[in-house]
Enzyme design. Structure first.
Site, PDB file in Angstrom:
ATOM      1  N   TYR A 239       0.970  -1.107   0.037  1.00 16.62           N
ATOM      2  CA  TYR A 239       0.019   0.096   0.072  1.00 16.62           C
ATOM      3  C   TYR A 239       0.760   1.182  -0.079  1.00 16.62           C
ATOM      4  O   TYR A 239       2.056   1.330   0.710  1.00 16.62           O
ATOM      5  CB  TYR A 239      -0.964  -0.015   1.094  1.00 16.62           C
ATOM      6  CG  TYR A 239      -1.770   1.229   1.291  1.00 16.62           C
ATOM      7  CD1 TYR A 239      -2.951   1.445   0.798  1.00 16.62           C
ATOM      8  CD2 TYR A 239      -1.194   2.317   1.930  1.00 16.62           C
ATOM      9  CE1 TYR A 239      -3.721   2.509   0.948  1.00 16.62           C
ATOM     10  CE2 TYR A 239      -1.918   3.501   2.135  1.00 16.62           C
ATOM     11  CZ  TYR A 239      -3.336   3.598   1.533  1.00 16.62           C
ATOM     12  OH  TYR A 239      -3.982   4.727   1.759  1.00 16.62           O
TER      13      TYR A 239
ATOM     14  N   GLU B  42      -3.237   7.522  -4.189  1.00 18.83           N
ATOM     15  CA  GLU B  42      -3.155   6.255  -3.462  1.00 18.83           C
ATOM     16  C   GLU B  42      -3.089   5.196  -4.598  1.00 18.83           C
ATOM     17  O   GLU B  42      -3.723   4.963  -5.513  1.00 18.83           O
ATOM     18  CB  GLU B  42      -4.617   6.149  -2.556  1.00 18.83           C
ATOM     19  CG  GLU B  42      -4.449   4.878  -1.961  1.00 18.83           C
ATOM     20  CD  GLU B  42      -5.950   4.948  -0.896  1.00 18.83           C
ATOM     21  OE1 GLU B  42      -5.921   5.075   0.221  1.00 18.83           O
ATOM     22  OE2 GLU B  42      -6.978   4.513  -1.704  1.00 18.83           O
TER      23      GLU B  42
END
Length: 377
Positions: free
Chosen positions: A101, A185
């Site tokens: 992530y 993101e």
């Protein structure tokens, strides 16, 4: 302005961030054609601006062109958390060896930027932060310094990621800065079996205030239709997930109104600030946009008259309801007017005797009434 996944990946590609080969399709036949061009197993991915696509069945593997057409037919038109998938991304299937992530965002509370990186990708980041906070590396980023090679390597080392991830982190930072984004993101950012780092998904939120600096017209046209319509009318509108439409004059008052609505047990459906000097036409435009949202079950108009006189607001409400005709009768509109020409505004609304309009004298009372009406009580 939030981007769809395929738009975010277009930005990533411009900055040299590896992404799987793929193309957008709006019909099952187009999906079949794209899959034939890719000549590999593909994944059909619903393009909606919400999470949880996989759990909802909006991400489907397809072994070839025929299967791609079948799966696209299942996904196009799918309702995912109130968002209709009108297009799909047909993308070459990429099997991850590991999932990570990575995100850069504006930290408004601290007045700086924030990097968040984890060796645990592909999961809900909120759950990860709550259940295993040590697994999520957070590092404030000085805007004057940014993310250079040293900072990228520091993030990579702290999170326990492969060294080659640092180069991708540097490029993700450049997306944030050069594209005037508020959020960049990737979840998951994957490492393939041949040790390539690839952005398997992408989420980007652009700063609307920088619209004049960029060629974002295509993104705006393909964004949420209500936001696009509001932008065309010069309205400061943001779509939210609730059922109470909110209109106010001044960002502070609108934010306070959102809080009061939430305190009354309902969720706001939008943020809409008509500004300090709004005319009757601006009020009418705002009400028309909100009533075009099928999620809205009631509307709260909360105006404190200053430069914007309350009689102009009242005339705007009456004008909008006249223009909407029968469409304006289905959902109740709770109005609270105070300040400049409030008595005149209230009288205008009373004289109009529109069945949808309910006047309440206090902000708390208006929010409670709108929340109760949205709940069907």
């Amino acid at each position: 302005m939030d981007l769809y996944e395929y738009q975010a990946k277009e930005l990533f590609g411009r900055h040299g961030i590896p992404v799987p080969a793929g193309r957008i399709a709006t019909t099952p036949a187009e999906a079949r054609a794209v899959a034939a061009e890719l000549d590999t197993p593909v994944v059909i991915k619903a393009q909606v601006k919400t999470g949880g696509r996989g759990k909802a069945g909006g991400i489907r593997p397809a072994a070839g062109p025929v299967a791609a057409e079948t799966e696209a037919d299942r996904v196009i038109g799918m309702d995912i958390k109130g968002h209709i998938a009108r297009r799909v991304l047909v993308e070459a299937a990429t099997v991850p060896f590991e999932e990570y992530y990575a995100a850069f965002l504006v930290d408004r509370a601290e007045g700086t930027f924030l990097a968040m990186v984890s060796a645990q990708g592909g999961v809900e980041i909120e759950e990860l932060a709550a259940n295993d906070p040590d697994a999520l590396v957070k590092l404030p980023i000085d805007p004057a310094v940014g993310v250079d090679a040293d900072t990228a390597r520091l993030l990579t080392a702290k999170a326990g990621l492969p060294e080659q991830t640092a180069e991708v982190l540097e490029k993700l930072w450049r997306v944030l800065v050069e594209e005037d984004a508020l959020l960049v993101e990737v979840n998951p950012l994957i490492c393939t079996t041949d040790q390539r780092i690839v952005a398997l998904d992408g989420k980007v939120t652009l700063d609307d205030n920088a619209f004049f600096r960029h060629s974002w017209a295509d993104y705006a046209e393909e964004s949420d239709s209500l936001e696009a319509r509001a932008r065309a009318k010069g309205l400061n509108y943001v779509k939210l997930d609730g059922t109470v439409g909110v209109i106010g004059n001044g960002a502070g008052l609108v934010m306070s109104t959102l809080d009061v609505v939430a305190g009354a047990g309902a969720d706001p459906a939008n943020f809409l600030d008509i500004g300090g000097g709004a005319s009757a036409q601006v009020m009418a435009d705002g009400l028309e946009i909100i009533l075009a949202d099928p999620d809205v079950r009631s509307v709260l108009v909360n105006v404190f008259g200053g430069i914007t006189a309350c009689d102009a607001v009242a005339n705007g409400i009456v004008t909008a309801l006249e223009l909407l005709g029968e469409r304006g009768h289905g959902r109740p509109i709770v109005v609270r007017l105070d300040g400049n020409n409030a008595e005149v505004g209230r009288r205008i609304l009373s004289d109009a005797r529109h069945p949808a309009v309910r006047q309440v004298s206090t902000m708390d009372g208006a929010a409670e009434t709108a929340a109760r009406l949205a709940a069907g009580a």
